[in-house]
Design a protein around this motif. Sequence first.
Motif, PDB file in Angstrom:
ATOM      1  N   TYR A 182     -16.530 -22.261  -5.593  1.00  0.00           N
ATOM      2  CA  TYR A 182     -15.358 -21.218  -6.364  1.00  0.00           C
ATOM      3  C   TYR A 182     -13.867 -21.427  -5.568  1.00  0.00           C
ATOM      4  CZ  TYR A 182     -17.657 -18.971 -10.336  1.00  0.00           C
ATOM      5  OH  TYR A 182     -18.216 -18.440 -11.411  1.00  0.00           O
ATOM      6  N   GLN A 214     -22.628 -31.972  -7.918  1.00  0.00           N
ATOM      7  CA  GLN A 214     -23.381 -30.766  -7.660  1.00  0.00           C
ATOM      8  C   GLN A 214     -22.849 -29.473  -7.233  1.00  0.00           C
ATOM      9  OE1 GLN A 214     -26.681 -30.019  -8.338  1.00  0.00           O
ATOM     10  NE2 GLN A 214     -27.075 -32.295  -9.028  1.00  0.00           N
ATOM     11  N   PHE A 229     -21.757 -28.172 -10.550  1.00  0.00           N
ATOM     12  CA  PHE A 229     -22.803 -27.381 -11.080  1.00  0.00           C
ATOM     13  C   PHE A 229     -23.367 -26.002 -10.395  1.00  0.00           C
ATOM     14  CE2 PHE A 229     -23.871 -31.551 -12.881  1.00  0.00           C
ATOM     15  CZ  PHE A 229     -23.789 -31.337 -14.397  1.00  0.00           C
ATOM     16  N   VAL A 272     -21.213 -24.097  -9.679  1.00  0.00           N
ATOM     17  CA  VAL A 272     -20.225 -22.950 -10.473  1.00  0.00           C
ATOM     18  C   VAL A 272     -20.522 -23.151 -11.742  1.00  0.00           C
ATOM     19  CG1 VAL A 272     -17.760 -22.407 -10.986  1.00  0.00           C
ATOM     20  CG2 VAL A 272     -18.214 -23.531  -8.800  1.00  0.00           C
ATOM     21  N   TYR A 273     -20.723 -23.803 -12.511  1.00  0.00           N
ATOM     22  CA  TYR A 273     -20.954 -23.998 -14.031  1.00  0.00           C
ATOM     23  C   TYR A 273     -22.379 -24.517 -14.348  1.00  0.00           C
ATOM     24  CZ  TYR A 273     -15.686 -22.943 -14.495  1.00  0.00           C
ATOM     25  OH  TYR A 273     -14.589 -22.346 -14.072  1.00  0.00           O
ATOM     26  N   GLY A 274     -23.268 -24.576 -13.567  1.00  0.00           N
ATOM     27  CA  GLY A 274     -24.601 -24.984 -14.139  1.00  0.00           C
ATOM     28  C   GLY A 274     -25.476 -24.160 -14.585  1.00  0.00           C
ATOM     29  N   THR A 275     -26.839 -24.466 -14.765  1.00  0.00           N
ATOM     30  CA  THR A 275     -27.924 -23.643 -15.231  1.00  0.00           C
ATOM     31  C   THR A 275     -27.943 -22.399 -14.242  1.00  0.00           C
ATOM     32  OG1 THR A 275     -29.086 -25.549 -15.721  1.00  0.00           O
ATOM     33  CG2 THR A 275     -30.139 -23.675 -15.723  1.00  0.00           C
ATOM     34  N   PRO A 276     -27.818 -21.205 -14.951  1.00  0.00           N
ATOM     35  CA  PRO A 276     -27.945 -19.702 -14.214  1.00  0.00           C
ATOM     36  C   PRO A 276     -29.448 -19.835 -13.825  1.00  0.00           C
ATOM     37  CG  PRO A 276     -27.532 -19.488 -16.506  1.00  0.00           C
ATOM     38  CD  PRO A 276     -27.397 -20.928 -16.586  1.00  0.00           C
ATOM     39  N   ARG A 294     -11.232 -15.134 -11.711  1.00  0.00           N
ATOM     40  CA  ARG A 294      -9.895 -14.689 -12.447  1.00  0.00           C
ATOM     41  C   ARG A 294      -8.824 -15.365 -11.943  1.00  0.00           C
ATOM     42  NH1 ARG A 294     -12.430 -10.055 -14.223  1.00  0.00           N
ATOM     43  NH2 ARG A 294     -11.221  -9.142 -15.824  1.00  0.00           N
ATOM     44  N   MET A 331      -8.751 -18.316 -13.832  1.00  0.00           N
ATOM     45  CA  MET A 331      -8.218 -18.198 -15.288  1.00  0.00           C
ATOM     46  C   MET A 331      -6.723 -18.026 -15.224  1.00  0.00           C
ATOM     47  SD  MET A 331     -10.872 -18.846 -16.953  1.00  0.00           S
ATOM     48  CE  MET A 331      -9.882 -18.591 -18.702  1.00  0.00           C
ATOM     49  N   TRP A 360     -10.250 -24.489 -21.473  1.00  0.00           N
ATOM     50  CA  TRP A 360     -11.632 -24.344 -20.475  1.00  0.00           C
ATOM     51  C   TRP A 360     -12.738 -24.676 -21.053  1.00  0.00           C
ATOM     52  CZ3 TRP A 360     -14.329 -18.849 -19.515  1.00  0.00           C
ATOM     53  CH2 TRP A 360     -15.061 -19.073 -18.513  1.00  0.00           C
ATOM     54  N   HIS A 399     -14.844 -28.361 -20.206  1.00  0.00           N
ATOM     55  CA  HIS A 399     -15.915 -28.103 -19.564  1.00  0.00           C
ATOM     56  C   HIS A 399     -17.046 -28.724 -20.326  1.00  0.00           C
ATOM     57  CE1 HIS A 399     -19.867 -26.255 -18.030  1.00  0.00           C
ATOM     58  NE2 HIS A 399     -20.001 -25.995 -19.195  1.00  0.00           N
ATOM     59  N   SER A 435     -18.939 -31.576 -18.150  1.00  0.00           N
ATOM     60  CA  SER A 435     -20.408 -31.346 -17.775  1.00  0.00           C
ATOM     61  C   SER A 435     -21.313 -32.246 -18.306  1.00  0.00           C
ATOM     62  CB  SER A 435     -20.660 -29.861 -18.160  1.00  0.00           C
ATOM     63  OG  SER A 435     -20.770 -29.855 -19.622  1.00  0.00           O
TER      64      SER A 435
END
Lengths: 216, 216
Positions: free
Chosen positions: B71, B104, B107, B109-113, B128, B131, B179, B183, B187
């Motif tokens: 992050y 990776q 991912f 940060v933005y991959g499968t939770p 934030r 953003m 955003w 993404h 992705s």
Amino acid sequence: MAAGAASPRERYRSQVRAEIKARAWEQIATAGASGLSLNAIAKELGMSGPALYRYFGGRDDLITELVRDAYRSLADTFRAAADAGSGLPGLARALRRWALEDPQRYFLVYGTPVPGYRAPDDTTAIAREIMAALLDVCAAEEPGTASPDALETHLADHHQWAGDHPAPPSVLRRALAVWTRLHGVLSLELAGHFTGMGFDPELLFTAEVEGLTGGR
Amino acid sequence: MAAGAASPRERYRSQVRAEIKARAWEQIATAGASGLSLNAIAKELGMSGPALYRYFGGRDDLITELVRDAYRSLADTFRAAADAGSGLPGLARALRRWALEDPQRYFLVYGTPVPGYRAPDDTTAIAREIMAALLDVCAAEEPGTASPDALETHLADHHQWAGDHPAPPSVLRRALAVWTRLHGVLSLELAGHFTGMGFDPELLFTAEVEGLTGGR
DNA sequence: CGCTTGAGTTAGAAGCTATAACTAAAATGA
DNA sequence: TCATTTTAGTTATAGCTTCTAACTCAAGCG
């Protein structure tokens, strides 16, 4: 030989297989694919761990089968939405409904890839089905009148992913835009990146769909 | 007390911590986060498994720290790109470069939770920051002249995610579109969904950026 | 009715995370 | 300088995982 009428042994076998997969889906929904435990499934079914190896080659085989089923389910959803004639908004609604129904199922298809893992060959065939349904919907929309840009001219020569679909480059381009944009909003919502931000994810999603259909 | 000048023990400690994280990144890059093994890391460093628990609370703690670092790295990249004045195309290029550098990490940060997992509180603060940088860039672009739609009027009252950034709803809307769309393409490319389709992912990406900046 | 097939068992190897108890060395303070 | 405290790293162990091997037993079939 009819595949439907099977011997009692085969009936039992496929029923147990289905039961195993059902438990697997429950686990994935609540703990993610990484939290799937064969032992836990076996215990839930009242049998001991190694028994499951009669039904699946192992943990990876089971997950692979779930991935295949998820792909299949998504392709069917797309096909149905495309045939329903509700256009791109209908397709988008169907996609979001399908995704929210089981977010982890969505991520099984479009989530973080495991570097070593190679998807089975038939999933690429199903992926093409998905693109075909998407292309059908996009081809039925208003044709864009803008002159082709760099991407469209590129796609005119690189559309093997479209199979033998007779869509012009502008439609190919549109289908890719629809795919990537819907995935963009949806995956961020499903991953929880919008929680705490204050706005309504559904409004953002429908706005993106409207932007795709020509509004704004 | 200066945080930089530390005792020899603290120097050694932080150096070992860094070494552990470096090995962890290697493993994640080659096997994904699910393939990260504390034992393997310890073996690589020439020490035995439980020694790592002097440096990290456990596997989850280590991964959490890597998520935090990812992050942080992304936020710094965004800040730098925003301050460089190269506008939205520059930001997009920086993002794609950052993502391709280590898929990776993206991912993470933005991959499968993972359903149970709760991200540490400070990551939302970093989110934030991201953003904010994005809003800075979007605010500097040409203002749209279209009348506000449903989403913009909604965002006028639901912009807590923007903090105290003085961006009008049209800019908020734009930032969200940037955003989610970036993404979306990125992705899918990183996950390998474009491989075998035939076209050049970079062209699709830049086309999406151009669509965002007004072309198309 | 007897043989074969196969479902399920227990035992065990190899791996993992994590804790507990201990050793040894380094930093610290009188 | 010497005793005390702190701490890095060790081994042992519990408990979990996937997965293989060997075995039991019942059901299906000719």
